[in-house]
Design an enzyme around this catalytic site. Structure first.
Site, mmCIF file in Angstrom:
data_model
loop_
_atom_site.group_PDB
_atom_site.id
_atom_site.type_symbol
_atom_site.label_atom_id
_atom_site.label_comp_id
_atom_site.label_asym_id
_atom_site.label_seq_id
_atom_site.Cartn_x
_atom_site.Cartn_y
_atom_site.Cartn_z
ATOM 1 C CB ILE A 1 20.669 21.209 6.856
ATOM 2 C CG1 ILE A 1 21.860 21.976 7.436
ATOM 3 C CG2 ILE A 1 19.449 21.339 7.768
ATOM 4 C CD1 ILE A 1 21.580 23.468 7.710
ATOM 5 C CG ASP A 2 16.879 15.378 5.194
ATOM 6 O OD1 ASP A 2 16.713 15.708 4.009
ATOM 7 O OD2 ASP A 2 16.081 14.654 5.816
ATOM 8 C CG ASP B 1 16.681 13.810 0.104
ATOM 9 O OD1 ASP B 1 17.060 14.789 0.739
ATOM 10 O OD2 ASP B 1 16.182 13.874 -1.035
ATOM 11 C CB THR C 1 17.017 23.376 4.293
ATOM 12 O OG1 THR C 1 18.202 22.578 4.160
ATOM 13 C CG2 THR C 1 17.407 24.835 4.202
ATOM 14 C CG ASP D 1 20.632 16.330 2.979
ATOM 15 O OD1 ASP D 1 20.909 17.522 3.202
ATOM 16 O OD2 ASP D 1 19.520 15.943 2.596
ATOM 17 C CD GLU E 1 20.497 19.032 -0.664
ATOM 18 O OE1 GLU E 1 20.596 18.747 0.546
ATOM 19 O OE2 GLU E 1 19.449 19.467 -1.173
HETATM 20 C C1 IPD Z 1 13.983 17.510 2.010
HETATM 21 C C2 IPD Z 1 13.429 16.862 3.250
HETATM 22 C C3 IPD Z 1 11.937 16.669 3.147
HETATM 23 C C4 IPD Z 1 11.558 15.862 1.947
HETATM 24 C C5 IPD Z 1 12.148 16.480 0.690
HETATM 25 C C6 IPD Z 1 13.653 16.650 0.831
HETATM 26 P P1 IPD Z 1 16.159 19.099 2.286
HETATM 27 O O1 IPD Z 1 15.393 17.661 2.082
HETATM 28 O O2 IPD Z 1 14.036 15.609 3.456
HETATM 29 O O3 IPD Z 1 11.415 15.968 4.254
HETATM 30 O O4 IPD Z 1 10.158 15.818 1.846
HETATM 31 O O5 IPD Z 1 11.856 15.623 -0.392
HETATM 32 O O6 IPD Z 1 14.174 17.238 -0.331
HETATM 33 O O7 IPD Z 1 15.881 19.905 1.064
HETATM 34 O O8 IPD Z 1 15.616 19.711 3.505
HETATM 35 O O9 IPD Z 1 17.578 18.668 2.402
HETATM 36 CA CA CA Z 2 17.472 16.385 2.033
HETATM 37 CA CA CA Z 3 19.667 19.354 2.491
#
Ligand code: IPD
Ligand code: CA
Ligand code: CA
Length: 266
Positions: free
Chosen positions: A87-88, A213, A90, A85, A67
């Site tokens: 950190i999903d 994601d 963040t 990804d 990402e």
């Molecule tokens: C996000 C998370 C969040 C979702 C967003 C994503 P990130 O990823 O998964 O739950 O609602 O659409 O972008 O930015 O924390 O890697």
């Molecule tokens: Ca994510």
């Molecule tokens: Ca992320």
């Protein structure tokens, strides 16, 4: 365990250690906004580098995409692409909310072959490889067997990064709330998918996701007996995702009503 799965687990644990040490410790990392309300930290970047280095060491010929760094290793002759990804969740990470995950998927051409989603704060490792089922910390997982939204716990997220779609989303959100037991918004799409795979959530829908994601979580859902479609029941398109067992997905699509669904949700 599939050797590629093994390497992905190793990479996820290495990044997970970094996340666990730093979650909520805002003085120990830099935070910036990629776009409004879309955060990235120096820890996201450090985790991605760590994952890339573990994967690249084991599979120097594979494509690797993250990402934060994009396609960091490119080999047009390889049919394998890792999708990371780091950190999903963040925003949860910055806020000190222990609901975050490392997500690592492996595609062979257009098929996802391996998926790993690891929450280092709960030490939960969700894994799947194509055709071999899905598991959580070594135990088989399965989607819930609820056949309709009646009584269901459904995860979703508002389109905060596409505010122009909010009215259309709120329209279907209202209909879903009226037809289920309750709603969850966790802040990690990868974990939302894994919670569906484990039967903790009965279903999940969100629009505008990026491949990092959902690439790993999608395989984990499928290998746990679920399906993943777009909002009209076709294969995923534009990162619009509905996940759950086939019957509950069908019942959600019926609630969305393809005939009246706004173009932004198609
Ligand atoms: C996000 C998370 C969040 C979702 C967003 C994503 P990130 O990823 O998964 O739950 O609602 O659409 O972008 O930015 O924390 O890697
Ligand atoms: Ca994510
Ligand atoms: Ca992320």
């Amino acid at each position: 365990m599939h050797p590629m799965l093994n390497i992905a687990v190793r990479a996820a644990r290495a990044a997970g250690n970094i996340i666990a040490k730093n979650l909520g410790e805002t003085h120990s990392f830099d935070v910036s906004e990629k776009r409004k309300d879309d955060l990235v930290t120096s820890i996201d970047k450090e985790c991605e580098k760590t994952i890339v280095s573990v994967l690249h060491k084991a599979y120097p010929d594979h494509n690797i995409m993250g990402e934060e760094g994009g396609l960091v290793h490119k080999n047009e002759n390889s049919e394998f692409t890792w999708i990371i990804d780091p950190i999903d969740g963040t925003t949860n990470f910055v806020k000190g909310i222990p609901h975050v995950a490392v997500s690592i998927g492996l595609m062979q051409n257009n098929k996802n072959m391996v998926g790993v989603v690891f929450n280092p704060m709960t030490n939960e490792m969700f894994i799947a490889s194509r055709g071999d089922g899905a598991s959580l910390n070594g135990r088989r997982i399965r989607v819930s067997d609820l056949t309709s939204t009646d009584g269901a716990i459904i995860a979703t997220a508002p389109p905060v990064r596409y505010r122009e779609r909010m009215n259309a989303y709120m329209g279907i959100f209202h209909k879903v709330v009226d037809n289920c037991a309750d709603i969850r918004r966790s802040g990690s799409a990868a974990l939302d998918l894994c919670y569906v795979a484990a039967g903790r959530y009965d279903a999940y829908f969100e629009q505008g996701l990026k491949v990092w994601d959902f690439c790993a979580g999608e395989l984990i859902v499928r290998e746990a007996g679920g399906i993943v479609t777009d909002f009209v029941g076709s294969p995923e398109k534009n990162g619009n995702i509905v996940a759950g067992n086939p019957k509950i997905v069908q019942s959600l699509i019926k609630i969305f009503d393809p005939n009246t669904l706004d173009a932004s949700l198609r």
